[in-house]
Design an enzyme around this catalytic site. Structure first.
Site, mmCIF file in Angstrom:
data_model
loop_
_atom_site.group_PDB
_atom_site.id
_atom_site.type_symbol
_atom_site.label_atom_id
_atom_site.label_comp_id
_atom_site.label_asym_id
_atom_site.label_seq_id
_atom_site.Cartn_x
_atom_site.Cartn_y
_atom_site.Cartn_z
ATOM 1 N N HIS A 1 -49.183 -19.773 46.922
ATOM 2 C CA HIS A 1 -48.595 -21.054 46.532
ATOM 3 C C HIS A 1 -47.541 -21.534 47.525
ATOM 4 O O HIS A 1 -47.390 -22.737 47.737
ATOM 5 C CB HIS A 1 -47.981 -20.930 45.134
ATOM 6 C CG HIS A 1 -47.393 -22.208 44.611
ATOM 7 N ND1 HIS A 1 -48.155 -23.318 44.347
ATOM 8 C CD2 HIS A 1 -46.110 -22.550 44.319
ATOM 9 C CE1 HIS A 1 -47.371 -24.298 43.905
ATOM 10 N NE2 HIS A 1 -46.137 -23.852 43.875
ATOM 11 N N ASP B 1 -53.156 -0.320 21.473
ATOM 12 C CA ASP B 1 -53.314 -1.464 22.365
ATOM 13 C C ASP B 1 -52.965 -1.158 23.822
ATOM 14 O O ASP B 1 -52.959 -2.052 24.656
ATOM 15 C CB ASP B 1 -52.480 -2.667 21.887
ATOM 16 C CG ASP B 1 -53.040 -3.987 22.402
ATOM 17 O OD1 ASP B 1 -54.282 -4.129 22.462
ATOM 18 O OD2 ASP B 1 -52.253 -4.868 22.780
ATOM 19 N N LYS C 1 -43.230 -36.123 45.375
ATOM 20 C CA LYS C 1 -43.295 -35.585 44.013
ATOM 21 C C LYS C 1 -41.985 -34.951 43.589
ATOM 22 O O LYS C 1 -41.309 -34.297 44.388
ATOM 23 C CB LYS C 1 -44.419 -34.540 43.916
ATOM 24 C CG LYS C 1 -44.624 -34.000 42.495
ATOM 25 C CD LYS C 1 -45.760 -33.000 42.429
ATOM 26 C CE LYS C 1 -45.337 -31.623 42.849
ATOM 27 N NZ LYS C 1 -46.371 -30.612 42.584
#
Length: 314
Positions: free
Chosen positions: A130, A38, A192
């Protein structure tokens, strides 16, 4: 632009190909292989020696998979004697991990920035981080783009005489104010408070939204919890119509479907900074391309020209 080489991983090859079309350069091939255990292996299948290498890869789901691809592309380019390695990240998902607001919590935004530099990144080209402090997490130059002009160009086709731009929170109010200036509209912001990743409360909206057409502007929409909470407040305050706009349309866990089902939402606009699967798109969704802006920034970086000049007047 003979000395440029552009590669991409598996995160968003369509965007990388579009950027290359605007640059009029080929998208160089890269091979990503997975071993039986993997582990990933990455090979850049074009010459990098002393070339200006650009690696285009947004960090989108599966984020860790695409991050390792990007780290390995950086390492491969460095090992191939690239003259300079610029990581082009249209979406930096770890930018949300930007502060220590709980005990013994990791600062993922800074850690991943360090990993990219350690892997060989010479500079970074990012889009709508962000929060502004993430820019300082990198120890190499960062060119920070935004998509306000692309979004504004779309909304200018509407009658904006009775419109208010609303930021869901005060943290994004500066960007919302700049967007409102581009459109010549009023601006408002929500108060918020976030309790969990998908649990927020908006206690009030500061500004005039009663009987007005609202454009909700956010940097990204993941599960859509913030926008849905804001829609409740806008209903209570008597907003006439709502359009939702963001740069990064992640739309996780059926968020796009939930937002599209809201009767007052007339349109949802995002950019192609991250891929939105065709099967998940709705009639209310409009996707704008940031490839021209990314391509122009790449061209300016390659030629040693100012990137910040792209945003003169904002």
């Amino acid at each position: 632009m003979r000395d440029i080489a552009v590669f991409t991983g598996s995160a968003h090859p369509e965007l990388a190909a579009e950027v290359c079309r605007h640059l009029e350069v080929p998208l160089s091939p890269a091979r990503i292989n997975r071993f039986a255990n993997d582990c990933l292996e990455v090979q850049l299948e074009a010459n990098c020696r002393e070339r200006d290498v650009f690696l285009i890869q947004p960090l989108v789901a599966p984020v860790q998979e695409h991050l390792v691809e990007l780290l390995m592309m950086c390492d491969a380019a460095r090992g191939a004697s690239a003259g300079r390695i610029t990581v082009v990240m249209p979406h930096y998902s770890y930018a949300r991990s930007d502060k220590k607001d709980m005990p013994r919590i990791s600062l993922g935004g800074r850690l991943v920035a360090d990993l990219l530099v350690t892997a060989g990144a010479s500079r970074v080209l990012a889009l709508t981080l962000h929060s502004p402090q993430v820019h300082g997490f990198f120890s190499v130059p960062v060119d920070h783009l935004h998509a306000l002009r692309e979004l504004a160009a779309h909304f200018r086709a509407l009658d904006l005489s009775n419109t208010t731009v609303v930021s869901p929170d005060l943290g994004n109010a500066k960007e919302a104010a700049a967007f409102a200036r581009l459109l010549g509209t009023r601006v408002a912001a929500g108060a918020k408070q976030r309790f969990e990743d998908d649990k927020v409360s908006i206690s009030a909206v500061i500004g005039d939204v009663a009987d007005r057409d609202v454009i909700v502007l956010d940097d990204e929409i993941a599960k859509g919890s913030t926008v849905l909470e804001l829609l409740d407040r806008l209903r209570e305050l008597g907003a006439r119509s709502v359009r939702v706009a963001c740069t990064h349309g992640l739309f996780a866990s059926g968020a796009l479907k939930r937002l599209s089902e809201q009767p007052e939402v007339l349109e949802i606009v995002c950019t192609n900074s991250v891929p939105v699967p065709e099967a998940e798109r709705t009639e209310k969704l409009t996707v704008l391309s940031v490839a021209p802006a990314l391509a122009e920034a790449v061209r300016r970086i390659h030629n040693g020209e100012s990137v910040s000049a792209l945003f003169d007047g904002l």
